[in-house]
Design a protein around this motif. Structure first.
Motif, mmCIF file in Angstrom:
data_model
loop_
_atom_site.group_PDB
_atom_site.id
_atom_site.type_symbol
_atom_site.label_atom_id
_atom_site.label_comp_id
_atom_site.label_asym_id
_atom_site.label_seq_id
_atom_site.Cartn_x
_atom_site.Cartn_y
_atom_site.Cartn_z
ATOM 1 N N UNK A 57 -0.240 -13.390 -0.725
ATOM 2 C CA UNK A 57 -0.822 -12.454 0.236
ATOM 3 C C UNK A 57 -0.475 -11.030 -0.181
ATOM 4 N N UNK A 58 -1.382 -10.431 -0.950
ATOM 5 C CA UNK A 58 -1.190 -9.060 -1.438
ATOM 6 C C UNK A 58 -2.006 -8.049 -0.657
ATOM 7 N N UNK A 59 -2.965 -8.511 0.133
ATOM 8 C CA UNK A 59 -3.792 -7.596 0.922
ATOM 9 C C UNK A 59 -2.961 -7.007 2.054
ATOM 10 N N UNK A 60 -3.196 -5.737 2.346
ATOM 11 C CA UNK A 60 -2.421 -5.090 3.406
ATOM 12 C C UNK A 60 -3.073 -3.780 3.805
ATOM 13 N N UNK A 61 -2.722 -3.324 4.986
ATOM 14 C CA UNK A 61 -3.008 -1.949 5.413
ATOM 15 C C UNK A 61 -1.896 -1.102 4.805
ATOM 16 N N UNK A 62 -2.238 -0.266 3.826
ATOM 17 C CA UNK A 62 -1.209 0.450 3.067
ATOM 18 C C UNK A 62 -1.222 1.967 3.283
ATOM 19 N N UNK A 63 -2.077 2.466 4.165
ATOM 20 C CA UNK A 63 -2.134 3.909 4.427
ATOM 21 C C UNK A 63 -0.977 4.269 5.362
ATOM 22 N N UNK A 64 0.184 4.554 4.762
ATOM 23 C CA UNK A 64 1.420 4.690 5.525
ATOM 24 C C UNK A 64 1.313 5.758 6.606
ATOM 25 N N UNK A 65 0.803 6.926 6.265
ATOM 26 C CA UNK A 65 0.707 8.001 7.257
ATOM 27 C C UNK A 65 -0.392 7.728 8.285
#
Length: 297
Positions: A57-65
Protein backbone atom coordinates in the motif's frame (compact mmCIF):
# COMPACT_ATOMS: atom_id res chain seq x y z
CA UNK A 1 5.77 -13.55 -7.81
CA UNK A 2 3.10 -10.90 -8.32
CA UNK A 3 3.14 -7.75 -6.19
CA UNK A 4 0.12 -5.46 -6.40
CA UNK A 5 0.98 -1.90 -5.42
CA UNK A 6 -1.61 0.80 -4.82
CA UNK A 7 -1.07 3.94 -6.86
CA UNK A 8 0.28 4.57 -10.34
CA UNK A 9 2.43 7.68 -10.59
CA UNK A 10 4.12 8.12 -7.21
CA UNK A 11 7.86 7.96 -6.65
CA UNK A 12 7.73 4.60 -4.92
CA UNK A 13 5.43 2.99 -7.49
CA UNK A 14 7.67 4.11 -10.34
CA UNK A 15 10.72 2.86 -8.45
CA UNK A 16 9.09 -0.52 -7.81
CA UNK A 17 8.30 -0.85 -11.50
CA UNK A 18 11.91 -0.03 -12.38
CA UNK A 19 13.23 -2.62 -9.91
CA UNK A 20 10.78 -5.37 -10.82
CA UNK A 21 12.63 -6.92 -13.75
CA UNK A 22 15.96 -6.81 -11.93
CA UNK A 23 14.38 -8.57 -8.95
CA UNK A 24 12.51 -11.12 -11.04
CA UNK A 25 9.03 -10.14 -9.89
CA UNK A 26 5.93 -8.69 -11.50
CA UNK A 27 4.76 -5.38 -10.07
CA UNK A 28 1.17 -4.43 -10.87
CA UNK A 29 0.23 -0.81 -10.13
CA UNK A 30 -3.43 -0.30 -9.26
CA UNK A 31 -4.74 3.24 -9.01
CA UNK A 32 -7.49 5.61 -9.94
CA UNK A 33 -10.07 5.27 -11.31
CA UNK A 34 -10.13 1.49 -10.69
CA UNK A 35 -8.83 1.83 -7.14
CA UNK A 36 -9.48 4.97 -5.14
CA UNK A 37 -8.77 4.90 -1.41
CA UNK A 38 -11.39 7.59 -0.97
CA UNK A 39 -13.97 5.11 -2.35
CA UNK A 40 -13.90 1.99 -0.16
CA UNK A 41 -16.14 0.03 -2.53
CA UNK A 42 -13.41 0.16 -5.22
CA UNK A 43 -10.59 -1.36 -3.21
CA UNK A 44 -11.31 -5.08 -2.96
CA UNK A 45 -12.43 -5.62 -6.55
CA UNK A 46 -9.45 -3.74 -8.01
CA UNK A 47 -6.87 -5.56 -5.92
CA UNK A 48 -8.46 -8.99 -6.25
CA UNK A 49 -8.34 -8.66 -10.04
CA UNK A 50 -4.53 -8.56 -9.94
CA UNK A 51 -4.31 -12.01 -8.29
CA UNK A 52 -1.45 -10.85 -6.07
CA UNK A 53 0.97 -12.84 -3.95
CA UNK A 54 1.60 -9.71 -1.88
CA UNK A 55 0.14 -6.19 -1.65
CA UNK A 56 2.10 -2.98 -1.06
CA UNK A 57 0.00 0.00 0.00
CA UNK A 58 2.01 2.92 -1.37
CA UNK A 59 -0.92 5.17 -2.32
CA UNK A 60 -1.54 8.03 0.08
CA UNK A 61 -2.67 11.60 0.56
CA UNK A 62 0.79 13.18 0.67
CA UNK A 63 0.08 16.93 0.49
CA UNK A 64 1.31 17.58 4.03
CA UNK A 65 0.38 21.26 4.24
CA UNK A 66 -2.90 20.91 2.33
CA UNK A 67 -3.95 18.19 4.77
CA UNK A 68 -4.31 20.88 7.45
CA UNK A 69 -7.25 22.24 5.43
CA UNK A 70 -8.52 18.78 4.38
CA UNK A 71 -8.09 16.60 7.47
CA UNK A 72 -11.16 14.49 6.76
CA UNK A 73 -10.01 13.60 3.25
CA UNK A 74 -6.49 12.82 4.48
CA UNK A 75 -7.97 10.56 7.15
CA UNK A 76 -10.28 8.87 4.67
CA UNK A 77 -7.39 8.00 2.35
CA UNK A 78 -4.50 7.42 4.74
CA UNK A 79 -6.43 6.06 7.68
CA UNK A 80 -9.60 4.30 6.62
CA UNK A 81 -8.24 3.60 3.13
CA UNK A 82 -5.26 1.75 4.57
CA UNK A 83 -7.68 -0.32 6.61
CA UNK A 84 -9.65 -1.17 3.48
CA UNK A 85 -6.47 -2.35 1.74
CA UNK A 86 -5.52 -4.42 4.78
CA UNK A 87 -8.98 -6.02 4.97
CA UNK A 88 -8.64 -6.94 1.31
CA UNK A 89 -5.23 -8.52 1.93
CA UNK A 90 -6.77 -10.53 4.78
CA UNK A 91 -9.64 -11.68 2.56
CA UNK A 92 -7.23 -12.71 -0.20
CA UNK A 93 -4.90 -14.43 2.24
CA UNK A 94 -1.80 -12.52 1.13
CA UNK A 95 0.72 -10.45 3.11
CA UNK A 96 0.53 -6.66 3.15
CA UNK A 97 3.34 -4.13 3.30
CA UNK A 98 1.97 -0.78 4.51
CA UNK A 99 4.14 2.28 3.83
CA UNK A 100 4.17 4.79 6.67
CA UNK A 101 6.20 7.80 7.71
CA UNK A 102 8.43 9.55 10.22
CA UNK A 103 5.58 12.06 10.67
CA UNK A 104 3.95 9.70 13.19
CA UNK A 105 6.54 11.01 15.70
CA UNK A 106 6.68 14.36 17.49
CA UNK A 107 10.34 14.97 16.63
CA UNK A 108 11.48 15.52 20.24
CA UNK A 109 13.72 12.47 20.74
CA UNK A 110 17.46 13.25 20.98
CA UNK A 111 18.37 10.19 18.85
CA UNK A 112 17.06 8.32 15.81
CA UNK A 113 13.58 6.88 16.33
CA UNK A 114 13.08 3.22 17.22
CA UNK A 115 10.00 1.25 16.21
CA UNK A 116 9.09 0.88 19.89
CA UNK A 117 9.12 4.62 20.61
CA UNK A 118 5.79 6.28 21.44
CA UNK A 119 4.13 8.11 18.58
CA UNK A 120 2.83 11.68 18.70
CA UNK A 121 2.11 13.21 15.29
CA UNK A 122 2.17 17.00 14.98
CA UNK A 123 0.08 17.37 11.81
CA UNK A 124 -3.13 16.18 10.18
CA UNK A 125 -1.03 14.20 7.72
CA UNK A 126 0.88 12.50 10.53
CA UNK A 127 -2.31 11.72 12.43
CA UNK A 128 -3.87 10.20 9.31
CA UNK A 129 -0.83 7.99 8.66
CA UNK A 130 -0.80 6.82 12.28
CA UNK A 131 -4.50 6.00 11.95
CA UNK A 132 -3.58 3.94 8.90
CA UNK A 133 -1.03 1.99 10.92
CA UNK A 134 -3.64 1.31 13.60
CA UNK A 135 -6.24 0.23 11.04
CA UNK A 136 -3.76 -2.17 9.44
CA UNK A 137 -2.84 -3.70 12.79
CA UNK A 138 -6.51 -4.18 13.68
CA UNK A 139 -7.47 -5.69 10.31
CA UNK A 140 -6.53 -9.31 10.86
CA UNK A 141 -4.21 -9.14 7.85
CA UNK A 142 -0.71 -10.62 7.65
CA UNK A 143 0.83 -7.15 7.88
CA UNK A 144 4.19 -5.46 7.96
CA UNK A 145 4.55 -1.68 8.31
CA UNK A 146 7.54 0.15 6.85
CA UNK A 147 8.14 3.69 8.07
CA UNK A 148 10.37 5.82 5.89
CA UNK A 149 11.43 9.46 5.65
CA UNK A 150 12.48 12.25 3.29
CA UNK A 151 11.91 10.26 0.10
CA UNK A 152 13.41 11.47 -3.18
CA UNK A 153 14.00 9.92 -6.60
CA UNK A 154 14.27 10.72 -10.31
CA UNK A 155 10.46 10.47 -10.44
CA UNK A 156 7.63 12.78 -9.45
CA UNK A 157 7.99 15.86 -7.25
CA UNK A 158 10.54 15.84 -4.43
CA UNK A 159 13.16 17.93 -2.64
CA UNK A 160 16.12 16.92 -4.81
CA UNK A 161 14.32 17.83 -8.03
CA UNK A 162 13.08 21.09 -6.51
CA UNK A 163 16.60 22.13 -5.51
CA UNK A 164 17.96 21.46 -9.00
CA UNK A 165 15.11 23.41 -10.55
CA UNK A 166 15.57 26.40 -8.24
CA UNK A 167 19.31 26.44 -8.87
CA UNK A 168 18.67 27.10 -12.54
CA UNK A 169 17.42 30.60 -11.70
CA UNK A 170 18.87 31.45 -8.28
CA UNK A 171 22.37 31.94 -6.93
CA UNK A 172 21.34 31.48 -3.30
CA UNK A 173 18.58 29.39 -1.75
CA UNK A 174 17.39 29.46 1.86
CA UNK A 175 17.06 25.95 3.27
CA UNK A 176 16.03 24.83 6.76
CA UNK A 177 18.95 23.59 8.84
CA UNK A 178 17.34 22.76 12.21
CA UNK A 179 15.34 19.73 11.09
CA UNK A 180 17.25 16.43 10.95
CA UNK A 181 16.21 13.38 8.99
CA UNK A 182 17.20 10.29 7.05
CA UNK A 183 17.11 11.11 3.32
CA UNK A 184 15.80 8.05 1.50
CA UNK A 185 16.17 7.09 -2.14
CA UNK A 186 12.91 5.62 -3.48
CA UNK A 187 14.84 3.15 -5.70
CA UNK A 188 16.73 1.91 -2.61
CA UNK A 189 13.45 1.66 -0.70
CA UNK A 190 11.80 -0.21 -3.58
CA UNK A 191 14.63 -2.75 -3.65
CA UNK A 192 14.19 -3.35 0.08
CA UNK A 193 10.40 -3.67 -0.24
CA UNK A 194 10.68 -6.32 -2.92
CA UNK A 195 13.18 -8.30 -0.85
CA UNK A 196 10.92 -8.00 2.19
CA UNK A 197 7.85 -9.07 0.19
CA UNK A 198 9.69 -12.14 -1.09
CA UNK A 199 10.58 -13.11 2.48
CA UNK A 200 7.00 -12.65 3.71
CA UNK A 201 5.64 -14.86 0.94
CA UNK A 202 8.34 -17.51 1.34
CA UNK A 203 8.02 -17.72 5.13
CA UNK A 204 4.34 -17.19 5.99
CA UNK A 205 4.63 -18.38 9.59
CA UNK A 206 7.72 -16.44 10.59
CA UNK A 207 6.60 -13.82 13.11
CA UNK A 208 10.11 -12.31 13.30
CA UNK A 209 9.74 -11.03 9.73
CA UNK A 210 6.53 -9.19 10.55
CA UNK A 211 5.77 -6.06 12.52
CA UNK A 212 6.85 -2.42 12.26
CA UNK A 213 10.23 -1.61 10.71
CA UNK A 214 12.10 1.58 9.86
CA UNK A 215 13.55 1.75 6.33
CA UNK A 216 15.55 4.87 5.51
CA UNK A 217 18.88 5.91 4.09
CA UNK A 218 21.88 5.39 6.37
CA UNK A 219 23.18 8.48 8.10
CA UNK A 220 21.52 11.77 8.89
CA UNK A 221 21.25 15.25 7.43
CA UNK A 222 19.43 18.52 7.72
CA UNK A 223 17.53 19.82 4.71
CA UNK A 224 20.40 22.27 4.23
CA UNK A 225 22.94 19.41 4.28
CA UNK A 226 20.90 17.56 1.69
CA UNK A 227 20.67 20.63 -0.53
CA UNK A 228 24.43 21.15 -0.37
CA UNK A 229 25.02 17.52 -1.32
CA UNK A 230 22.65 17.90 -4.29
CA UNK A 231 24.42 21.02 -5.52
CA UNK A 232 27.87 19.47 -5.08
CA UNK A 233 26.85 16.41 -7.08
CA UNK A 234 25.28 18.57 -9.77
CA UNK A 235 28.27 20.92 -10.04
CA UNK A 236 30.63 17.96 -10.39
CA UNK A 237 28.63 16.88 -13.44
CA UNK A 238 28.42 20.34 -14.96
CA UNK A 239 24.87 20.97 -13.76
CA UNK A 240 23.32 23.91 -11.95
CA UNK A 241 24.18 24.71 -8.34
CA UNK A 242 23.57 27.42 -5.77
CA UNK A 243 24.79 28.61 -2.40
CA UNK A 244 22.76 27.37 0.55
CA UNK A 245 21.70 29.96 3.09
CA UNK A 246 20.96 28.06 6.29
CA UNK A 247 17.72 29.20 7.93
CA UNK A 248 15.63 28.10 10.90
CA UNK A 249 12.25 26.46 10.74
CA UNK A 250 10.73 29.61 12.22
CA UNK A 251 12.00 31.53 9.17
CA UNK A 252 10.08 29.24 6.80
CA UNK A 253 6.58 28.90 8.28
CA UNK A 254 4.28 26.21 6.86
CA UNK A 255 0.67 25.25 7.69
CA UNK A 256 1.78 21.84 8.99
CA UNK A 257 4.33 21.42 11.77
CA UNK A 258 7.29 19.22 10.83
CA UNK A 259 9.19 17.03 13.32
CA UNK A 260 12.56 18.56 14.25
CA UNK A 261 13.97 15.04 14.42
CA UNK A 262 12.91 12.66 11.64
CA UNK A 263 15.90 10.33 11.89
CA UNK A 264 14.90 6.66 11.74
CA UNK A 265 16.95 3.82 13.21
CA UNK A 266 17.04 0.93 10.72
CA UNK A 267 18.74 -1.61 12.99
CA UNK A 268 15.69 -3.83 13.41
CA UNK A 269 15.17 -4.19 9.65
CA UNK A 270 18.84 -5.14 9.31
CA UNK A 271 18.65 -7.67 12.16
CA UNK A 272 15.42 -9.36 11.09
CA UNK A 273 15.59 -9.10 7.28
CA UNK A 274 19.26 -8.47 6.58
CA UNK A 275 18.28 -5.25 4.81
CA UNK A 276 20.05 -1.93 5.25
CA UNK A 277 19.63 0.95 2.81
CA UNK A 278 22.82 2.57 1.47
CA UNK A 279 24.27 5.80 2.87
CA UNK A 280 22.16 8.72 1.74
CA UNK A 281 25.16 10.57 0.32
CA UNK A 282 25.86 7.79 -2.19
CA UNK A 283 22.24 7.56 -3.28
CA UNK A 284 21.90 11.32 -3.73
CA UNK A 285 24.82 11.28 -6.15
CA UNK A 286 23.18 8.47 -8.14
CA UNK A 287 19.87 10.33 -8.24
CA UNK A 288 21.43 13.60 -9.41
CA UNK A 289 23.46 11.78 -12.07
CA UNK A 290 20.28 10.11 -13.31
CA UNK A 291 18.43 13.42 -13.44
CA UNK A 292 21.25 15.11 -15.34
CA UNK A 293 21.76 12.29 -17.83
CA UNK A 294 21.22 13.45 -21.45
CA UNK A 295 18.41 10.93 -21.97
CA UNK A 296 16.29 12.73 -19.33
CA UNK A 297 16.79 16.23 -20.71
Amino acid sequence: MRIAVTGRTGQLVQSLLAQAEIAGVTVIPVGRPELDLARPESVRQALAATKPDCIVNAAAYTAVDKAEAEPDLAMRINGEGAGDVASTAAALGVPLVQISTDYVFDGLAPRPWLESDPTGPLSSYGRSKLAGEEAVMASGADWTILRTAWVYSPYGANFVKTMLRLAESRDEIGVVSDQLGSPTSAPDLAEAIIALAKALVARPGDAALRGIFHAAGMGEASWADLAEAVFAASAALGGSSARVMRIATIDYPTPARRPANSRLDGSLLAARHGLRLPPWQDSVQICVATLLAPSRS
